[in-house]
Design a protein around this motif. Sequence first.
Motif, mmCIF file in Angstrom:
data_model
loop_
_atom_site.group_PDB
_atom_site.id
_atom_site.type_symbol
_atom_site.label_atom_id
_atom_site.label_comp_id
_atom_site.label_asym_id
_atom_site.label_seq_id
_atom_site.Cartn_x
_atom_site.Cartn_y
_atom_site.Cartn_z
ATOM 1 N N LYS A 101 47.616 -11.857 34.068
ATOM 2 C CA LYS A 101 47.672 -13.198 35.350
ATOM 3 C C LYS A 101 46.085 -13.007 35.716
ATOM 4 O O LYS A 101 45.205 -11.972 35.690
ATOM 5 C CB LYS A 101 48.213 -12.770 36.420
ATOM 6 C CG LYS A 101 49.772 -12.179 36.036
ATOM 7 C CD LYS A 101 50.687 -13.540 35.831
ATOM 8 C CE LYS A 101 51.995 -13.165 35.653
ATOM 9 N NZ LYS A 101 52.769 -14.164 34.571
ATOM 10 N N ILE A 102 45.883 -14.180 36.102
ATOM 11 C CA ILE A 102 44.406 -14.624 36.648
ATOM 12 C C ILE A 102 44.476 -14.202 38.362
ATOM 13 O O ILE A 102 45.399 -15.066 38.704
ATOM 14 C CB ILE A 102 44.074 -16.061 36.598
ATOM 15 C CG1 ILE A 102 44.153 -16.159 34.884
ATOM 16 C CG2 ILE A 102 42.659 -16.230 37.242
ATOM 17 C CD1 ILE A 102 43.000 -16.622 34.294
ATOM 18 N N TRP A 103 43.887 -13.459 38.895
ATOM 19 C CA TRP A 103 43.885 -12.925 39.953
ATOM 20 C C TRP A 103 42.711 -13.721 40.904
ATOM 21 O O TRP A 103 42.644 -13.186 42.174
ATOM 22 C CB TRP A 103 43.631 -11.244 40.227
ATOM 23 C CG TRP A 103 44.708 -10.680 39.572
ATOM 24 C CD1 TRP A 103 44.849 -10.427 38.247
ATOM 25 C CD2 TRP A 103 45.787 -9.947 40.348
ATOM 26 N NE1 TRP A 103 46.148 -9.616 38.207
ATOM 27 C CE2 TRP A 103 46.599 -9.523 39.388
ATOM 28 C CE3 TRP A 103 46.099 -9.824 41.670
ATOM 29 C CZ2 TRP A 103 47.789 -8.895 39.561
ATOM 30 C CZ3 TRP A 103 47.254 -9.349 41.835
ATOM 31 C CH2 TRP A 103 48.193 -8.747 41.005
ATOM 32 N N GLY A 104 42.171 -14.410 40.188
ATOM 33 C CA GLY A 104 41.240 -15.167 41.162
ATOM 34 C C GLY A 104 39.790 -14.782 40.898
ATOM 35 O O GLY A 104 39.541 -13.825 39.964
ATOM 36 N N GLU A 105 38.695 -15.495 41.333
ATOM 37 C CA GLU A 105 37.367 -15.254 40.921
ATOM 38 C C GLU A 105 37.034 -13.596 41.451
ATOM 39 O O GLU A 105 37.629 -13.482 42.533
ATOM 40 C CB GLU A 105 36.480 -16.295 41.273
ATOM 41 C CG GLU A 105 36.537 -17.491 40.681
ATOM 42 C CD GLU A 105 36.256 -17.263 38.988
ATOM 43 O OE1 GLU A 105 35.309 -16.370 38.637
ATOM 44 O OE2 GLU A 105 37.080 -17.806 38.377
ATOM 45 N N ALA A 106 36.056 -12.745 40.950
ATOM 46 C CA ALA A 106 35.522 -11.594 41.218
ATOM 47 C C ALA A 106 34.614 -11.978 42.600
ATOM 48 O O ALA A 106 33.715 -12.651 42.231
ATOM 49 C CB ALA A 106 34.957 -10.860 40.415
ATOM 50 N N VAL A 107 34.855 -11.353 43.570
ATOM 51 C CA VAL A 107 33.915 -11.367 44.850
ATOM 52 C C VAL A 107 32.731 -10.788 44.686
ATOM 53 O O VAL A 107 31.687 -11.312 44.960
ATOM 54 C CB VAL A 107 34.673 -10.707 45.998
ATOM 55 C CG1 VAL A 107 33.996 -10.754 47.218
ATOM 56 C CG2 VAL A 107 36.125 -11.215 46.295
ATOM 57 N N TYR A 108 32.773 -9.657 43.803
ATOM 58 C CA TYR A 108 31.338 -9.249 43.346
ATOM 59 C C TYR A 108 31.465 -9.102 41.958
ATOM 60 O O TYR A 108 31.577 -8.041 41.295
ATOM 61 C CB TYR A 108 31.381 -7.509 44.084
ATOM 62 C CG TYR A 108 31.369 -7.661 45.732
ATOM 63 C CD1 TYR A 108 30.443 -7.845 46.274
ATOM 64 C CD2 TYR A 108 32.739 -7.290 46.271
ATOM 65 C CE1 TYR A 108 30.199 -7.909 47.736
ATOM 66 C CE2 TYR A 108 32.429 -7.377 47.498
ATOM 67 C CZ TYR A 108 31.521 -7.646 48.084
ATOM 68 O OH TYR A 108 31.688 -7.784 49.783
ATOM 69 N N PRO A 109 31.046 -9.852 41.098
ATOM 70 C CA PRO A 109 31.010 -9.977 39.811
ATOM 71 C C PRO A 109 29.795 -9.151 39.254
ATOM 72 O O PRO A 109 28.950 -9.059 39.973
ATOM 73 C CB PRO A 109 30.821 -11.638 39.402
ATOM 74 C CG PRO A 109 30.049 -12.022 40.489
ATOM 75 C CD PRO A 109 30.568 -11.276 41.762
ATOM 76 N N LEU A 110 30.119 -8.736 37.865
ATOM 77 C CA LEU A 110 29.136 -8.188 37.496
ATOM 78 C C LEU A 110 27.829 -9.078 36.896
ATOM 79 O O LEU A 110 28.141 -10.193 36.513
ATOM 80 C CB LEU A 110 29.782 -7.696 35.776
ATOM 81 C CG LEU A 110 28.661 -6.937 35.074
ATOM 82 C CD1 LEU A 110 28.102 -5.400 35.578
ATOM 83 C CD2 LEU A 110 29.354 -6.447 33.553
ATOM 84 N N ILE A 111 26.905 -8.552 37.431
ATOM 85 C CA ILE A 111 25.416 -9.383 37.310
ATOM 86 C C ILE A 111 24.509 -8.469 36.246
ATOM 87 O O ILE A 111 24.165 -7.277 36.024
ATOM 88 C CB ILE A 111 24.593 -9.240 38.637
ATOM 89 C CG1 ILE A 111 25.372 -9.752 39.791
ATOM 90 C CG2 ILE A 111 23.293 -9.929 38.271
ATOM 91 C CD1 ILE A 111 25.831 -11.451 39.554
ATOM 92 N N ASN A 112 24.169 -9.287 35.124
ATOM 93 C CA ASN A 112 23.133 -8.729 34.228
ATOM 94 C C ASN A 112 22.033 -8.775 34.254
ATOM 95 O O ASN A 112 21.447 -10.160 34.501
ATOM 96 C CB ASN A 112 23.658 -9.441 32.744
ATOM 97 C CG ASN A 112 24.384 -8.467 31.692
ATOM 98 O OD1 ASN A 112 24.142 -7.141 31.890
ATOM 99 N ND2 ASN A 112 25.115 -8.771 30.798
ATOM 100 N N ASN A 113 21.060 -7.804 34.674
ATOM 101 C CA ASN A 113 19.761 -8.006 34.878
ATOM 102 C C ASN A 113 18.837 -7.330 33.733
ATOM 103 O O ASN A 113 18.688 -6.205 33.736
ATOM 104 C CB ASN A 113 19.308 -7.320 36.173
ATOM 105 C CG ASN A 113 19.818 -7.698 37.437
ATOM 106 O OD1 ASN A 113 19.909 -9.296 37.497
ATOM 107 N ND2 ASN A 113 20.106 -7.248 38.303
ATOM 108 N N ASN A 114 18.831 -8.030 32.723
ATOM 109 C CA ASN A 114 18.113 -7.641 31.484
ATOM 110 C C ASN A 114 16.371 -7.885 31.613
ATOM 111 O O ASN A 114 16.050 -8.731 32.081
ATOM 112 C CB ASN A 114 18.473 -8.560 30.508
ATOM 113 C CG ASN A 114 19.852 -8.211 29.889
ATOM 114 O OD1 ASN A 114 20.495 -7.092 30.371
ATOM 115 N ND2 ASN A 114 20.571 -9.002 29.161
#
Length: 114
Positions: A101-114
């Motif tokens: 199931k889709i629970w909605g957008e992540a409030v604190y999504p993973l941020i990639n800092n390359n």
Amino acid sequence: MDNEFILQAYWDYHAGRITEDSWKSERSKAKVAANKALSQNDTAKVLSILFSRLYTLRNQLIHGGATYLSSANRQQLKDCCGILEKLVPSIIEIMMDSADKIWGEAVYPLINNN
């Protein structure tokens, strides 16, 4: 649910944000709402009230005066931990059973800092 120390209005009164009459009115309304939800088997409302109280206790522990090995908040902490011991495994089971199931957008999504 009948503990003023886990009702946010109590702390708002002590912080000077609302009057004593306001906090006591909120306490009365909260009792009525909780009793009504319980009597009508309104699980969603009961859980909403419960999680609001748990959040207030969480804020006391994280931002307030209760510290490790202090005597402050021990009874409500014990009660809330007992509730969470029962709820958290059920919540995890629901989530695992609904992994597709889709629970909605992540409030604190993973941020990639390359």
